[in-house]
Design an enzyme around this catalytic site. Structure first.
Site, PDB file in Angstrom:
ATOM      1  N   GLU A   1       0.806  -1.323  -0.087  1.00  0.00           N
ATOM      2  CA  GLU A   1      -0.046  -0.172  -0.074  1.00  0.00           C
ATOM      3  C   GLU A   1       0.866   1.298   0.081  1.00  0.00           C
ATOM      4  O   GLU A   1       2.076   1.178   0.784  1.00  0.00           O
ATOM      5  CB  GLU A   1      -0.878   0.031   1.044  1.00  0.00           C
ATOM      6  CG  GLU A   1      -2.090   1.064   1.272  1.00  0.00           C
ATOM      7  CD  GLU A   1      -2.882   1.142   2.413  1.00  0.00           C
ATOM      8  OE1 GLU A   1      -2.748   0.828   3.245  1.00  0.00           O
ATOM      9  OE2 GLU A   1      -4.011   1.860   2.037  1.00  0.00           O
TER      10      GLU A   1
ATOM     11  N   ALA B   1       2.248  -1.075  10.830  1.00  0.00           N
ATOM     12  CA  ALA B   1       1.353  -2.362  10.334  1.00  0.00           C
ATOM     13  C   ALA B   1       0.716  -2.119   9.247  1.00  0.00           C
ATOM     14  O   ALA B   1       0.473  -0.978   8.653  1.00  0.00           O
ATOM     15  CB  ALA B   1       0.312  -2.626  11.592  1.00  0.00           C
ATOM     16  N   MET B   2       0.306  -3.206   8.688  1.00  0.00           N
ATOM     17  CA  MET B   2      -0.419  -3.173   7.117  1.00  0.00           C
ATOM     18  C   MET B   2      -1.533  -4.302   7.023  1.00  0.00           C
ATOM     19  O   MET B   2      -0.827  -5.241   7.493  1.00  0.00           O
ATOM     20  CB  MET B   2       0.679  -3.411   6.122  1.00  0.00           C
ATOM     21  CG  MET B   2      -0.052  -3.414   4.718  1.00  0.00           C
ATOM     22  SD  MET B   2      -0.878  -1.822   4.321  1.00  0.00           S
ATOM     23  CE  MET B   2      -2.191  -2.585   3.219  1.00  0.00           C
ATOM     24  N   GLU B   3      -2.499  -3.814   6.615  1.00  0.00           N
ATOM     25  CA  GLU B   3      -3.894  -4.601   7.010  1.00  0.00           C
ATOM     26  C   GLU B   3      -4.045  -5.766   5.796  1.00  0.00           C
ATOM     27  O   GLU B   3      -5.301  -6.089   5.709  1.00  0.00           O
ATOM     28  CB  GLU B   3      -4.971  -3.849   6.950  1.00  0.00           C
ATOM     29  CG  GLU B   3      -5.276  -3.041   5.740  1.00  0.00           C
ATOM     30  CD  GLU B   3      -4.718  -1.574   5.547  1.00  0.00           C
ATOM     31  OE1 GLU B   3      -3.895  -1.356   6.304  1.00  0.00           O
ATOM     32  OE2 GLU B   3      -5.501  -0.952   4.742  1.00  0.00           O
ATOM     33  N   ASN B   4      -3.108  -6.083   5.123  1.00  0.00           N
ATOM     34  CA  ASN B   4      -3.150  -7.075   3.915  1.00  0.00           C
ATOM     35  C   ASN B   4      -4.153  -8.418   4.561  1.00  0.00           C
ATOM     36  O   ASN B   4      -4.241  -8.806   5.577  1.00  0.00           O
ATOM     37  CB  ASN B   4      -1.839  -7.876   3.823  1.00  0.00           C
ATOM     38  CG  ASN B   4      -0.748  -7.213   3.749  1.00  0.00           C
ATOM     39  OD1 ASN B   4      -0.715  -6.276   2.980  1.00  0.00           O
ATOM     40  ND2 ASN B   4       0.291  -7.184   4.691  1.00  0.00           N
TER      41      ASN B   4
ATOM     42  N   HIS C   1      -6.738  -1.712  15.182  1.00  0.00           N
ATOM     43  CA  HIS C   1      -6.826  -0.814  14.053  1.00  0.00           C
ATOM     44  C   HIS C   1      -6.770  -1.773  12.614  1.00  0.00           C
ATOM     45  O   HIS C   1      -7.555  -1.653  11.717  1.00  0.00           O
ATOM     46  CB  HIS C   1      -5.576   0.072  13.595  1.00  0.00           C
ATOM     47  CG  HIS C   1      -5.740   1.181  12.750  1.00  0.00           C
ATOM     48  ND1 HIS C   1      -5.751   2.395  12.655  1.00  0.00           N
ATOM     49  CD2 HIS C   1      -5.022   0.922  11.349  1.00  0.00           C
ATOM     50  CE1 HIS C   1      -5.526   3.002  11.468  1.00  0.00           C
ATOM     51  NE2 HIS C   1      -5.217   2.083  10.829  1.00  0.00           N
ATOM     52  N   GLU C   2      -5.627  -2.598  12.628  1.00  0.00           N
ATOM     53  CA  GLU C   2      -5.546  -3.580  11.399  1.00  0.00           C
ATOM     54  C   GLU C   2      -6.804  -4.293  11.130  1.00  0.00           C
ATOM     55  O   GLU C   2      -7.368  -4.463  10.217  1.00  0.00           O
ATOM     56  CB  GLU C   2      -4.435  -4.064  11.440  1.00  0.00           C
ATOM     57  CG  GLU C   2      -3.175  -3.414  11.624  1.00  0.00           C
ATOM     58  CD  GLU C   2      -2.996  -1.982  10.535  1.00  0.00           C
ATOM     59  OE1 GLU C   2      -3.644  -2.191   9.695  1.00  0.00           O
ATOM     60  OE2 GLU C   2      -2.413  -0.934  10.813  1.00  0.00           O
TER      61      GLU C   2
ATOM     62  N   HIS D   1      -9.854  -2.656   9.766  1.00  0.00           N
ATOM     63  CA  HIS D   1      -9.386  -2.520   8.010  1.00  0.00           C
ATOM     64  C   HIS D   1      -9.986  -3.767   7.467  1.00  0.00           C
ATOM     65  O   HIS D   1     -10.417  -3.654   6.142  1.00  0.00           O
ATOM     66  CB  HIS D   1      -8.149  -2.528   7.751  1.00  0.00           C
ATOM     67  CG  HIS D   1      -7.598  -1.013   8.062  1.00  0.00           C
ATOM     68  ND1 HIS D   1      -8.069   0.065   7.227  1.00  0.00           N
ATOM     69  CD2 HIS D   1      -6.348  -0.520   8.478  1.00  0.00           C
ATOM     70  CE1 HIS D   1      -7.412   1.145   7.192  1.00  0.00           C
ATOM     71  NE2 HIS D   1      -6.402   0.884   8.154  1.00  0.00           N
TER      72      HIS D   1
ATOM     73  N   GLU E   1      -8.699   4.976   6.366  1.00  0.00           N
ATOM     74  CA  GLU E   1      -7.943   5.326   7.677  1.00  0.00           C
ATOM     75  C   GLU E   1      -8.521   5.863   8.991  1.00  0.00           C
ATOM     76  O   GLU E   1      -8.568   5.621  10.029  1.00  0.00           O
ATOM     77  CB  GLU E   1      -6.733   6.151   7.518  1.00  0.00           C
ATOM     78  CG  GLU E   1      -5.587   5.389   6.415  1.00  0.00           C
ATOM     79  CD  GLU E   1      -5.133   3.971   6.999  1.00  0.00           C
ATOM     80  OE1 GLU E   1      -5.469   3.719   8.134  1.00  0.00           O
ATOM     81  OE2 GLU E   1      -4.757   3.407   6.002  1.00  0.00           O
TER      82      GLU E   1
HETATM   83  N1  BES Z   1      -2.872   1.151   5.988  1.00  0.00           N
HETATM   84  C1  BES Z   1      -1.960   1.573   6.859  1.00  0.00           C
HETATM   85  C2  BES Z   1      -0.581   1.155   6.584  1.00  0.00           C
HETATM   86  C3  BES Z   1       0.200   2.370   5.655  1.00  0.00           C
HETATM   87  C4  BES Z   1       0.469   3.458   6.078  1.00  0.00           C
HETATM   88  C5  BES Z   1       0.167   2.181   4.254  1.00  0.00           C
HETATM   89  C6  BES Z   1       1.188   4.541   5.311  1.00  0.00           C
HETATM   90  C7  BES Z   1       0.567   3.286   3.464  1.00  0.00           C
HETATM   91  C8  BES Z   1       1.019   4.298   3.979  1.00  0.00           C
HETATM   92  C9  BES Z   1      -2.213   0.704   8.322  1.00  0.00           C
HETATM   93  O1  BES Z   1      -3.420   0.351   8.380  1.00  0.00           O
HETATM   94  C10 BES Z   1      -1.879   1.981   9.175  1.00  0.00           C
HETATM   95  O2  BES Z   1      -2.629   2.847   9.427  1.00  0.00           O
HETATM   96  N2  BES Z   1      -0.985   1.651  10.182  1.00  0.00           N
HETATM   97  C11 BES Z   1      -0.460   2.627  11.083  1.00  0.00           C
HETATM   98  C12 BES Z   1      -0.824   2.103  12.523  1.00  0.00           C
HETATM   99  C13 BES Z   1      -2.251   2.522  13.094  1.00  0.00           C
HETATM  100  C14 BES Z   1      -2.320   1.984  14.399  1.00  0.00           C
HETATM  101  C15 BES Z   1      -2.263   3.798  13.325  1.00  0.00           C
HETATM  102  C16 BES Z   1       1.019   2.972  11.011  1.00  0.00           C
HETATM  103  O3  BES Z   1       1.541   2.269  10.175  1.00  0.00           O
HETATM  104  O4  BES Z   1       1.499   4.090  11.430  1.00  0.00           O
HETATM  105 ZN    ZN Z   2      -4.828   1.992   8.770  1.00  0.00          ZN
END
Ligand code: BES
Ligand code: ZN
Length: 898
Positions: free
Chosen positions: A192, A327-330, A362-363, A366, A385
């Protein structure tokens, strides 16, 4: 940008009836309308790397051809650090065409063939296609000798290979050290927003949902994981194994994931039967148990709350040693930074526990918001988000109430208000086309403002109605894409599901006309109300003027650092208008009064005489309140008499709003400081910490600018004023999250202010630590990326710059190492933005502003242009202005207070 060293090599095939003359070849490839366009407008088409004209000039892909299914085979080699792969994409042609445009970045395409359904039926071999590449748009064009016919399906087979990427994107390598000192390598994906194209050629836009059947070849010492459960493993000659995974549900490319590693796992089963596993490097296996407990609880919670089953049979959560974001929600294979998933009961803190719980919450949210229902385009990334962040609040409050996440949520809204009240902010729904712009969209506005306005809407509609609406939205758009308006429609119309038509708000023949009207009116309202929060940037200020029982309300745009008397103020206000769901409580009852402020001014009548009025009950609204006339004085008197007349969150919001109003030149600093005097009696830790936060901030500002008389007096005041509560703190590791936060904040402050007992104890503990494992040279270690991982460099620089003594060091480092930093992180990425803002936003002098400006200008001249530059410049200007206006007041207030 990164990996520019890597050149794409294409095997260019000349179509079977093309001559050697390029122009003839190109013409023969296109439909008549394409040829017309070509002849008219040749200059509008870009040139591919082989010099031929590339038949597509837009960043977004055409929609003549859409993917239905990908058969993807990947064989990474963790010794040579590269991978070979092949895929077959089944596509549906919607409009006849002679080219297919796909995304592809840094991949070496070896062979491309095309089969029609008929070819497949009669087992005819594929026809080889010519490939053109246009790296500036990360696209390739497959040229088809004969037209692809509308409404038919075709299969495109592509063989390709590449190196495992060096950074944190696409299909990349990550390493870790075992306790025995051995370095091991794993291969992992992170796609992502626009990096699936670095792992396989694909239609890499969220709207192109398809099914994926993935096969991974690996050595027997490794395991392979992907989105879906494994169906079978085939043994190949030479000892290699090949895992075949079930076909995925329909999903966007950015959610595809696979990992080849040698990790260990723990597993459990959710109430619905889903198998949940936590994977980590073997030596860290013992830290996976809390994540398993939390993810099982949270999965149960979401399946119940959304009334929609998690659709896959398994869910893996994996701690990756090198990971850029948190983290990433694959779908089905969620990847985490180690610190976002692992919890060691012996050494981790309660804040660590809260963070791990939040990230899992959070994940997992998603998996519904984002995976099941996806935004149509990245301009609406806040739908993903903002919702996932909002759902953290809902789910953690229920599953782990002891973590008291509520107050953190409030703080999160305050944080984004700081950003959103600068003119450099942007609307929640914001145009984003290039990869860099799309990356920049993952910012505080999308996450935090998104979550805060959803919370406000929930408070406005009622929790029950809001929940019903989002369930309806999720059900209606499952496996599809949605945009802002789809959400608002669902929140207005919560009864399209046949089983919920008894809810009383339905448009159906059996309902009374008044219900229909109510429904219709609400439908219009939610959309209209929310358009004002998502399509325009910024935050409103509600100015309250009370005369007897009459309340005069006025709204304007709240601007931090721009005063009403400034010449630009008027222009910055133009055309801003919100539909604000205001709430207020009064001294006469516990009732919460509600009203929507839709115009610039409005008048309300209070039912009875009251001594005070407090707006924005529990701080659920995304607006700041200013009380003109005697309003603030009445509230200050109330706090001093008996602060418990107001709820804790109302006390916090008063402190917050008062100091924000000082920055906007609407309230004098001494009045805001007077409001904090009651804190001596404050029993709510979050409220106490909020007041302390501002006083500490002023200490740091004056200290950084060497205003020694004010710094000294402020120090004196802080130590004298907070001494009773400082002295109550011990150096133990006990209590609730907020007890611990108070302890940590007070002890840090006391030591910082040279409070002798504190310094003595801290020195003792530091010596012990130095003797055991300390002794670092920190920034270099971060750049080197071995002892301190590159993923942590941004946080490290930020931490160094926070300390006044480290700020110049960190800033000089950034200036001198900019080119190296860009080799490690992509331009719009979160670490780059954090490094820039973290090392500059504390500046508060004109010289510093000039220096930063010059540096940004030199970057712009090199082609690096980021939104964060403007945010930083505005922030520094605001700091300068704050000092100019408020320093004399602060000086005088201290003189009368100590
Ligand atoms: N989908 C995001 C990961 C992401 C972040 C992809 C930036 C592309 C660009 C994931 O769900 C996410 O939001 N992660 C957060 C953690 C969350 C607890 C706020 C992060 O990576 O900070
Ligand atoms: Zn997110």
């Amino acid at each position: 940008m990164a990996n520019s060293r890597r050149k794409l090599i294409f095997n260019i095939y000349i179509g079977f009836y093309c001559s050697a003359v390029i122009q003839i070849c190109i013409c023969s490839q296109f439909t008549s309308s394409s040829i017309d366009q070509f002849n008219k407008d040749r200059g509008a088409f870009p040139v591919a790397i082989n010099g031929e004209i590339f038949p597509w000039h837009e960043l977004r892909l055409p929609t003549m051809v859409i993917p239905l299914h990908y058969d993807l085979f990947v064989h990474p080699n963790l010794t040579s650090l590269d991978f070979v792969a092949s895929e077959k994409i089944e596509v549906l042609v919607r409009d006849a065409t002679q080219f297919i445009i796909l995304h592809s970045k840094d991949l070496e395409i070896m062979n491309v063939t095309l089969q029609s359904e008929e070819d497949l039926r009669y087992r005819k071999p594929g026809r080889k296609l010519t490939v053109l590449s246009y790296p500036a748009h990360e696209q390739i064009a497959l040229l088809i000798p004969e037209k692809l016919m509308a409404d038919l399906r075709y299969s495109v087979a592509i063989d390709f290979q590449a190196k495992l990427a060096d950074g944190f994107e696409g299909f990349y390598k990550s390493t870790y050290r075992t306790l025995g000192g051995e370095t091991r390598t794993i291969a992992v994906t992170d796609f992502e927003p626009t990096q699936a194209r670095m792992a396989f050629p694909c239609f890499d836009e969220p709207l192109f949902k398809a099914n994926f059947s993935i096969k991974i070849r690996r050595e027997s010492r490794h395991v392979a994981l992907s989105n879906m459960p494994k169906v079978k493993t085939i043994e190949l000659e030479g000892g290699l194994l090949e895992d075949h995974f079930e076909t995925t549900v329909k999903m966007s490319t950015y959610l595809v994931a696979y990992i080849v590693c040698d990790f260990n796992s723990v597993s459990g089963t959710a109430s619905s039967g889903v198998k949940v596993s936590i994977h980590a490097a073997p030596d860290k296996w013992s830290q996976t148990h809390y994540a398993l407990e939390a993810s099982l609880k949270l999965l149960d919670f979401y399946e119940n709350y959304f009334d929609i089953h998690y659709p896959l049979a398994k869910l893996d959560l994996v701690a990756i040693p090198d990971f850029e974001s948190g983290a990433m929600e694959n779908w089905g294979l969620v990847t985490y930074r180690e610190t976002s998933l692992l919890f060691d009961p012996k050494t981790s803190s309660t804040s660590d526990k809260l963070w791990v719980t939040r990230v899992i919450a959070h994940e997992l949210a998603h998996q519904w918001f984002g995976n099941l229902v996806t935004m149509e385009w990245w301009n609406d990334i806040w739908l993903n988000e903002g919702f996932a962040t909002y759902m953290e609040l809902i789910s953690v409050n229920v599953t782990y109430p002891e973590l008291q996440f509520d107050d953190d949520f409030l703080d999160m809204c305050f944080e984004v208000i700081k950003r959103d009240s600068l003119n450099s902010s942007h609307p929640l729904s914001n145009q984003a086309e290039t990869s860099t712009h799309i990356k920049e969209m993952f910012d505080a506005v999308s996450y935090k403002k998104g979550a805060c306005i959803l919370n406000m809407l929930k408070d406005f509609l009622s929790e029950e109605k809001f929940k019903k609406g989002i369930i309806h939205y999720l059900k209606k758009f499952s496996y599809r894409n949605a945009k802002n308006d789809d959400l608002w429609s669902s929140l207005s119309d919560d009864c399209l599901e046949s089983d919920s038509t008894s809810g009383g708000f339905c448009y159906s023949d059996s309902k009374t006309a008044s219900n229909t009207l109510t429904f219709l009116r609400e439908k219009v309202e939610v959309k209209q109300v929310m358009a004002t929060w998502t399509l325009q940037k910024g935050i409103p200020l509600v100015v309250v003027n009370r005369e007897g029982r009459s309340l005069r309300l006025q709204q304007e745009r709240f601007l931090n650092g721009v005063f009403k008397e400034d010449p630009e103020w008027g222009a910055l206000q133009e055309r801003y208008l919100w539909h604000i769901p205001v709430t207020y409580s009064t001294s006469s009852s516990n009732a919460i009064h509600r009203h929507i402020l839709k115009s610039k001014t409005d008048t309300l009548d209070l039912p009875e005489k009251t001594s005070w009025v407090k707006f924005n009950v529990d701080s659920n609204g995304y607006y700041i309140v200013h009380y003109e006339g005697h309003g603030w004085d009445q509230l200050i008197t109330l706090l001093n008499q008996n602060h418990t007349f107001l709820r804790p969150k109302d006390r916090i919001s008063l402190i917050h709003d008062a100091f924000q109003l000082v920055s906007a030149g609407r309230l004098t600093l001494d009045k805001a400081l007077d409001l904090t005097r009651y804190l001596q009696h404050e029993t709510s830790i979050p409220a106490l910490l909020k007041g302390l936060e501002y006083l500490e901030l002023f200490y740091h500002i004056t200290e950084r600018r060497n205003v020694s008389d004010v710094t000294e007096n402020l120090k004196h005041y802080l130590l004298q004023y907070f001494k009773p509560v400082i002295d109550m703190q011990s150096w133990c590791d006990e209590g609730s999250v907020w007890d611990r936060r108070l302890r940590s904040a007070l002890l840090k402050l006391a030591c910082y202010l040279n409070h002798a007992p504190c310094v003595q104890k801290a020195t003792e503990l530091f010596s012990q630590w130095m003797e055991s494992s300390g002794k670092l040279k920190l920034i270099e270690l971060g750049m080197e990326g071995k002892v301190i991982k590159t993923q942590d460099l941004a946080a490290l620089l930020h931490a160094i710059a926070r300390n006044p003594k480290g700020q110049q060091l960190a800033w000089n480092f950034v200036k001198e190492n900019w080119i190296h930093l860009l080799k490690k992180f992509e331009l719009g990425s979160f670490p780059i933005r954090m490094i820039i803002s973290g090392t500059t936003s504390h500046f508060s002098s004109k010289d510093e502003l000039q220096e930063v400006k010059l540096f940004f200008e030199s970057l712009k001249a090199q082609g690096s242009h980021l939104e964060i530059f403007q945010i930083v410049l505005e922030t520094i200007s605001k700091n300068i202005k704050w000092l100019e206006k408020n320093l004399p007041t602060l000086r005088n207030w201290l003189l009368i207070s100590i």
